[in-house]
Design a protein around this motif. Sequence first.
Motif, PDB file in Angstrom:
ATOM      1  N   SER A   1       8.826 -20.845 -17.213  1.00 27.07           N
ATOM      2  CA  SER A   1       7.541 -20.131 -17.166  1.00 27.07           C
ATOM      3  C   SER A   1       7.225 -19.466 -18.502  1.00 27.07           C
ATOM      4  O   SER A   1       6.066 -19.391 -18.907  1.00 27.07           O
ATOM      5  CB  SER A   1       7.534 -19.101 -16.032  1.00 27.07           C
ATOM      6  OG  SER A   1       8.467 -18.084 -16.291  1.00 27.07           O
ATOM      7  N   VAL A   2       8.242 -19.006 -19.206  1.00 30.56           N
ATOM      8  CA  VAL A   2       8.022 -18.395 -20.519  1.00 30.56           C
ATOM      9  C   VAL A   2       7.610 -19.458 -21.533  1.00 30.56           C
ATOM     10  O   VAL A   2       6.658 -19.277 -22.297  1.00 30.56           O
ATOM     11  CB  VAL A   2       9.288 -17.640 -20.991  1.00 30.56           C
ATOM     12  CG1 VAL A   2       9.190 -17.273 -22.456  1.00 30.56           C
ATOM     13  CG2 VAL A   2       9.500 -16.394 -20.155  1.00 30.56           C
TER      14      VAL A   2
ATOM     15  N   GLY B   1       4.097 -20.842 -21.042  1.00 32.22           N
ATOM     16  CA  GLY B   1       3.033 -19.839 -21.048  1.00 32.22           C
ATOM     17  C   GLY B   1       2.066 -20.049 -22.202  1.00 32.22           C
ATOM     18  O   GLY B   1       2.347 -20.735 -23.184  1.00 32.22           O
ATOM     19  N   ASP B   2       0.884 -19.477 -22.091  1.00 29.27           N
ATOM     20  CA  ASP B   2      -0.165 -19.653 -23.090  1.00 29.27           C
ATOM     21  C   ASP B   2       0.226 -19.084 -24.453  1.00 29.27           C
ATOM     22  O   ASP B   2      -0.104 -19.668 -25.486  1.00 29.27           O
ATOM     23  CB  ASP B   2      -1.463 -18.984 -22.621  1.00 29.27           C
ATOM     24  CG  ASP B   2      -2.097 -19.752 -21.456  1.00 29.27           C
ATOM     25  OD1 ASP B   2      -1.814 -20.961 -21.342  1.00 29.27           O
ATOM     26  OD2 ASP B   2      -2.849 -19.129 -20.690  1.00 29.27           O
TER      27      ASP B   2
END
Length: 69
Positions: free
Chosen positions: A45-46, A49-50
């Motif tokens: 998820s890290v 991420g954007d």
Amino acid sequence: MSTRTNRWTATRRLRTLLHGDGGMSTAEYAVGTVAAVAFASLLYSVVTGDSIKDALAGLIARGLEGGGV
């Protein structure tokens, strides 16, 4: 206690400390697997991420432009 009993007990304790159980039990494997999956999902998820995508795109763009700061 006799000296012989004390020596036997000390030898047995040392052998246990040095060799241990020899591995993890099924419950320990399960907890380790759950922890590894949780860490992997957090890392995924890290990385996806954007902010990471923007930083990597900026780095690539700077590299293609000649590396100017």
